[in-house]
Scaffold this motif. Structure first.
Motif, PDB file in Angstrom:
ATOM      1  N   UNK A  18      20.112  13.942  15.850  1.00  0.00           N
ATOM      2  CA  UNK A  18      19.994  12.681  15.097  1.00  0.00           C
ATOM      3  C   UNK A  18      18.674  11.989  15.390  1.00  0.00           C
ATOM      4  N   UNK A  19      18.283  11.943  16.653  1.00  0.00           N
ATOM      5  CA  UNK A  19      17.013  11.282  16.998  1.00  0.00           C
ATOM      6  C   UNK A  19      15.835  11.997  16.350  1.00  0.00           C
ATOM      7  N   UNK A  20      15.853  13.330  16.338  1.00  0.00           N
ATOM      8  CA  UNK A  20      14.759  14.089  15.725  1.00  0.00           C
ATOM      9  C   UNK A  20      14.697  13.832  14.224  1.00  0.00           C
ATOM     10  N   UNK A  21      15.857  13.755  13.584  1.00  0.00           N
ATOM     11  CA  UNK A  21      15.895  13.482  12.142  1.00  0.00           C
ATOM     12  C   UNK A  21      15.374  12.084  11.855  1.00  0.00           C
ATOM     13  N   UNK A  22      15.814  11.103  12.622  1.00  0.00           N
ATOM     14  CA  UNK A  22      15.351   9.722  12.434  1.00  0.00           C
ATOM     15  C   UNK A  22      13.849   9.639  12.644  1.00  0.00           C
ATOM     16  N   UNK A  23      13.348  10.268  13.706  1.00  0.00           N
ATOM     17  CA  UNK A  23      11.908  10.259  14.009  1.00  0.00           C
ATOM     18  C   UNK A  23      11.117  10.856  12.841  1.00  0.00           C
ATOM     19  N   UNK A  24      11.575  11.976  12.321  1.00  0.00           N
ATOM     20  CA  UNK A  24      10.896  12.644  11.214  1.00  0.00           C
ATOM     21  C   UNK A  24      10.896  11.776   9.955  1.00  0.00           C
ATOM     22  N   UNK A  25      12.021  11.138   9.677  1.00  0.00           N
ATOM     23  CA  UNK A  25      12.112  10.268   8.502  1.00  0.00           C
ATOM     24  C   UNK A  25      11.165   9.081   8.641  1.00  0.00           C
ATOM     25  N   UNK A  26      11.112   8.477   9.806  1.00  0.00           N
ATOM     26  CA  UNK A  26      10.223   7.337  10.018  1.00  0.00           C
ATOM     27  C   UNK A  26       8.760   7.743   9.854  1.00  0.00           C
ATOM     28  N   UNK A  27       8.414   8.930  10.381  1.00  0.00           N
ATOM     29  CA  UNK A  27       7.033   9.414  10.254  1.00  0.00           C
ATOM     30  C   UNK A  27       6.669   9.687   8.799  1.00  0.00           C
ATOM     31  N   UNK A  28       7.673   9.981   7.985  1.00  0.00           N
ATOM     32  CA  UNK A  28       7.446  10.231   6.551  1.00  0.00           C
ATOM     33  C   UNK A  28       7.509   8.959   5.721  1.00  0.00           C
ATOM     34  N   UNK A  81      10.147   7.006   5.418  1.00  0.00           N
ATOM     35  CA  UNK A  81      11.485   6.813   4.864  1.00  0.00           C
ATOM     36  C   UNK A  81      12.304   5.882   5.753  1.00  0.00           C
ATOM     37  N   UNK A  82      13.430   5.449   5.227  1.00  0.00           N
ATOM     38  CA  UNK A  82      14.380   4.685   6.037  1.00  0.00           C
ATOM     39  C   UNK A  82      14.859   5.590   7.173  1.00  0.00           C
ATOM     40  N   UNK A  83      15.232   5.023   8.315  1.00  0.00           N
ATOM     41  CA  UNK A  83      15.637   5.855   9.454  1.00  0.00           C
ATOM     42  C   UNK A  83      16.760   6.840   9.135  1.00  0.00           C
ATOM     43  N   UNK A  84      17.727   6.385   8.352  1.00  0.00           N
ATOM     44  CA  UNK A  84      18.875   7.231   8.047  1.00  0.00           C
ATOM     45  C   UNK A  84      19.139   7.248   6.547  1.00  0.00           C
ATOM     46  N   UNK A  85      19.490   8.428   6.018  1.00  0.00           N
ATOM     47  CA  UNK A  85      19.997   8.436   4.643  1.00  0.00           C
ATOM     48  C   UNK A  85      21.442   7.925   4.662  1.00  0.00           C
TER      49      UNK A  85
END
Length: 184
Positions: free
Chosen positions: A34-44, A46-50
């Motif tokens: 979850x942390x890796x997904x949130x980090x990747x979304x923020x770097x892109x 995007x909102x932290x979570x879909x």
């Protein structure tokens, strides 16, 4: 008995610090998806979570990949959360029914001893990847604990103490479980 051990519980319990200390001792470890997904979304940007079901599905996919990557490891390895946590999220979001959860649970077995770290007020901090309040973290902890017990896991609470003491506690519990398994 599988050598895949799970560290789970609420956010802010010290799972990442315990995992890092186990890695320093040479154990294979898998960080929280979850942390890796949130980090990747923020770097892109995007909102932290879909939305919850999509977030749970992304976590499930990463967790199953991590599980498969460590299939041939015959020493104890440690997961910061697991497929079981992702299944909880999918079920809670209404994206997976009980029968599918049971099927996936049996496809991705972990050691029956699961280490639970409660949210710890003294170390609890929010950050860019953890935005839950302490009371929300306590709810997550309680819900996940019930979920693991429901699927037949033996939940072992890790005491709130120093990281070296926590490492010693976990390794001692693993040794005890192995002795009991050998005696059966």
């Amino acid at each position: 008995m599988t050598n895949r051990f799970v560290l789970s519980g609420g956010p802010g319990g010290g799972k990442s610090a315990l995992l890092a200390a186990l890695a320093e001792r040479g154990y294979p470890v898998v960080p929280e998806s979850a942390r890796a997904i949130i980090r990747s979304r923020l770097q892109s940007g995007l909102a932290p979570r879909p939305e919850p079901a999509a977030f749970a599905q992304a976590i499930f996919e990463q967790d199953t990949q991590h599980y498969q990557q460590l299939q041939t490891v015959d020493t104890p390895c440690f997961f910061d959360r697991s497929v079981v946590d992702a299944l909880y999220m999918l079920h809670a979001a209404g994206a997976m029914d009980e029968a599918a959860v049971a099927q996936q649970s049996s496809a991705y077995p972990y050691n029956r001893t699961v280490f639970f770290l409660p949210p710890w007020q003294a170390i609890y901090q929010t950050d860019g990847e953890r935005d839950q309040t302490f009371s929300e973290a306590q709810r997550v902890y309680a819900n996940l604990k019930r979920w693991y017990l429901r699927w037949g896991y033996d939940v072992v609470d890790v005491p709130c103490c120093s990281v070296p003491e926590r490492v010693a506690f976990v390794l001692h519990a693993i040794a005890q479980a192995a002795e009991q398994s050998g005696a059966d």
